[in-house]
Design a protein around this motif. Structure first.
Motif, PDB file in Angstrom:
ATOM      1  N   UNK A 168       0.847  -1.194   0.000  1.00 26.24           N
ATOM      2  CA  UNK A 168       0.000   0.000   0.000  1.00 26.24           C
ATOM      3  C   UNK A 168       0.882   1.243   0.000  1.00 26.24           C
ATOM      4  N   UNK A 169       0.578   2.180  -0.887  1.00 28.40           N
ATOM      5  CA  UNK A 169       1.324   3.435  -0.961  1.00 28.40           C
ATOM      6  C   UNK A 169       0.404   4.605  -0.653  1.00 28.40           C
ATOM      7  N   UNK A 170       0.920   5.561   0.086  1.00 27.95           N
ATOM      8  CA  UNK A 170       0.149   6.747   0.427  1.00 27.95           C
ATOM      9  C   UNK A 170       0.977   7.985   0.122  1.00 27.95           C
ATOM     10  N   UNK A 171       0.412   8.883  -0.666  1.00 28.27           N
ATOM     11  CA  UNK A 171       1.083  10.137  -1.006  1.00 28.27           C
ATOM     12  C   UNK A 171       0.298  11.291  -0.402  1.00 28.27           C
ATOM     13  N   UNK A 172       1.012  12.239   0.194  1.00 29.49           N
ATOM     14  CA  UNK A 172       0.367  13.381   0.850  1.00 29.49           C
ATOM     15  C   UNK A 172       0.879  14.672   0.232  1.00 29.49           C
ATOM     16  N   UNK A 173      -0.041  15.552  -0.112  1.00 29.21           N
ATOM     17  CA  UNK A 173       0.310  16.900  -0.564  1.00 29.21           C
ATOM     18  C   UNK A 173      -0.046  17.846   0.574  1.00 29.21           C
ATOM     19  N   UNK A 174       0.933  18.539   1.091  1.00 29.72           N
ATOM     20  CA  UNK A 174       0.684  19.393   2.249  1.00 29.72           C
ATOM     21  C   UNK A 174       1.396  20.725   2.101  1.00 29.72           C
ATOM     22  N   UNK A 175       0.949  21.690   2.871  1.00 31.88           N
ATOM     23  CA  UNK A 175       1.583  23.004   2.902  1.00 31.88           C
ATOM     24  C   UNK A 175       1.655  23.440   4.356  1.00 31.88           C
ATOM     25  N   UNK A 176       2.838  23.671   4.833  1.00 36.82           N
ATOM     26  CA  UNK A 176       3.014  24.037   6.230  1.00 36.82           C
ATOM     27  C   UNK A 176       3.926  23.042   6.923  1.00 36.82           C
ATOM     28  N   UNK A 177       4.744  23.540   7.822  1.00 37.89           N
ATOM     29  CA  UNK A 177       5.765  22.724   8.469  1.00 37.89           C
ATOM     30  C   UNK A 177       5.184  21.541   9.232  1.00 37.89           C
TER      31      UNK A 177
END
Length: 343
Positions: A168-177
């Motif tokens: 299982x692969x999970x990709x996260x797009x985030x903004x902020x430390x």
């Protein structure tokens, strides 16, 4: 002929000098025989059993655990009512959500400002359970009640190896430390995230400890000696100033009468405002033997899993001990036990 039926004695004295009472006689005891009904003055009894959470989630049973939003409404109704001269809160809880415990602490403090409030501790009133109890004007515990555990815990899942194993692969797009603080369960904490988590937990602990010191009129440095997550029996808690008296519900009601200026010889009417709900250990050791019990157990545990990202003031050792002793061989319960042990 007249037949004479010989009855066994209803009571007998044991070798240690104590009086043993026949169950049939004991079960026949009613409130009026204990002067707990028929009186003009009313004492409210509120029961708080199980894990503490803020809201009743979609997976939880209607009566599962201590739901802060529901209990707060009940406490407010008692505070606003002129019917009750005093209140006894019967607590049997290993704790749970720290914020929910704090909200209940505040509400009970407001209640205690209006009328006498006595906390009666059952088997366990630890961490969040003690957080709730310490808001009362007087705390009564049994000799072997497990209480204290003034501390908090905070964490998150780290499922990277599991994800690799199942592909299982999970990709996260985030903004902020710190945007991925709890969302990125596929990896461990980064150093700055671990530092923020530690600061958050320390702040919550300091608030808990300081409010305990304030509630018990104890210097903070003295409370620190009793805190740090340490667990005490009821008798130890009395000697350390965390509990005021040893006894059960009858002792708590007697103290409530005294605080409300009701003569001890006078009858009072004890009004149960809530029935005790089944706790997780009860479900696993008794009720859980039925299909309904298993379903309730799973729902309760899943509800706790869903709220685990919040700071917790809980003592899960009690639950784990019951899980170890349970007769379930289902691996699902083993997984849940391992998870609870990792909190």
């Amino acid at each position: 002929k007249v037949k004479t039926k010989i009855r066994a004695p209803r009571t007998k004295e044991t070798s240690n000098g104590r009086l043993q009472v026949d169950y049939r006689l004991y079960s026949g005891v009613r409130n009026w025989t204990l002067r707990l009904s028929g009186g003009k003055e009313h004492i409210a009894v509120i029961r708080a059993s199980g894990s503490v959470r803020r809201f009743r989630g979609p997976l939880s049973a209607p009566t599962a655990g201590i739901v802060a939003e529901q209990l707060i409404q009940r406490i407010r109704s008692v505070r606003e009512s002129k019917r009750y001269k005093a209140v006894v809160i019967r607590i049997d809880s290993p704790g749970g959500d720290a914020l929910a415990s704090d909200l209940l602490w505040r509400e009970i403090r407001l209640l205690a400002a209006e009328k006498p409030v006595i906390a009666s501790l059952a088997d366990v009133a630890a961490s969040g359970g003690y957080y709730i109890a310490m808001a009362a004007g007087t705390i009564v515990a049994e000799n072997l009640t497990l209480t204290g555990s003034i501390g908090v815990v905070k964490g998150k899942f780290s499922l990277g190896k599991l994800y690799e194993k199942i592909g299982f692969n999970k990709a996260i797009i985030s903004k902020g430390k710190y945007a991925e603080l709890t969302a990125a369960e596929q990896r461990s904490f980064r150093p700055e995230e671990a530092e923020l988590f530690a600061k958050s937990a320390q702040y919550a602990y300091t608030q808990f400890r300081d409010k305990a010191a304030y509630s018990r009129s104890m210097p903070i440095d003295k409370m620190e000696e009793n805190a740090q997550g340490r667990v005490w029996t009821g008798s130890e808690a009395v000697s350390r100033g965390l509990v005021d008296a040893i006894g059960g519900m009858s002792r708590a009601i007697a103290i409530a009468k005294q605080k409300a200026n009701i003569p001890l010889e006078n009858k009072v009417t004890v009004v149960e405002l809530s029935r005790p709900s089944p706790t997780l250990p009860e479900i696993l050791t008794g009720i859980g033997s039925t299909l309904l019990g298993v379903e309730t157990t799973v729902k309760t545990l899943l509800q706790d899993l869903a709220s685990s990202e919040e700071i917790q003031a809980r003592m899960d050792g009690i639950i784990l001990e019951k899980l170890e002793d349970s007769s379930y061989s289902d691996p699902f319960f083993t997984i849940l036990k391992d998870y609870l042990g990792s909190l």
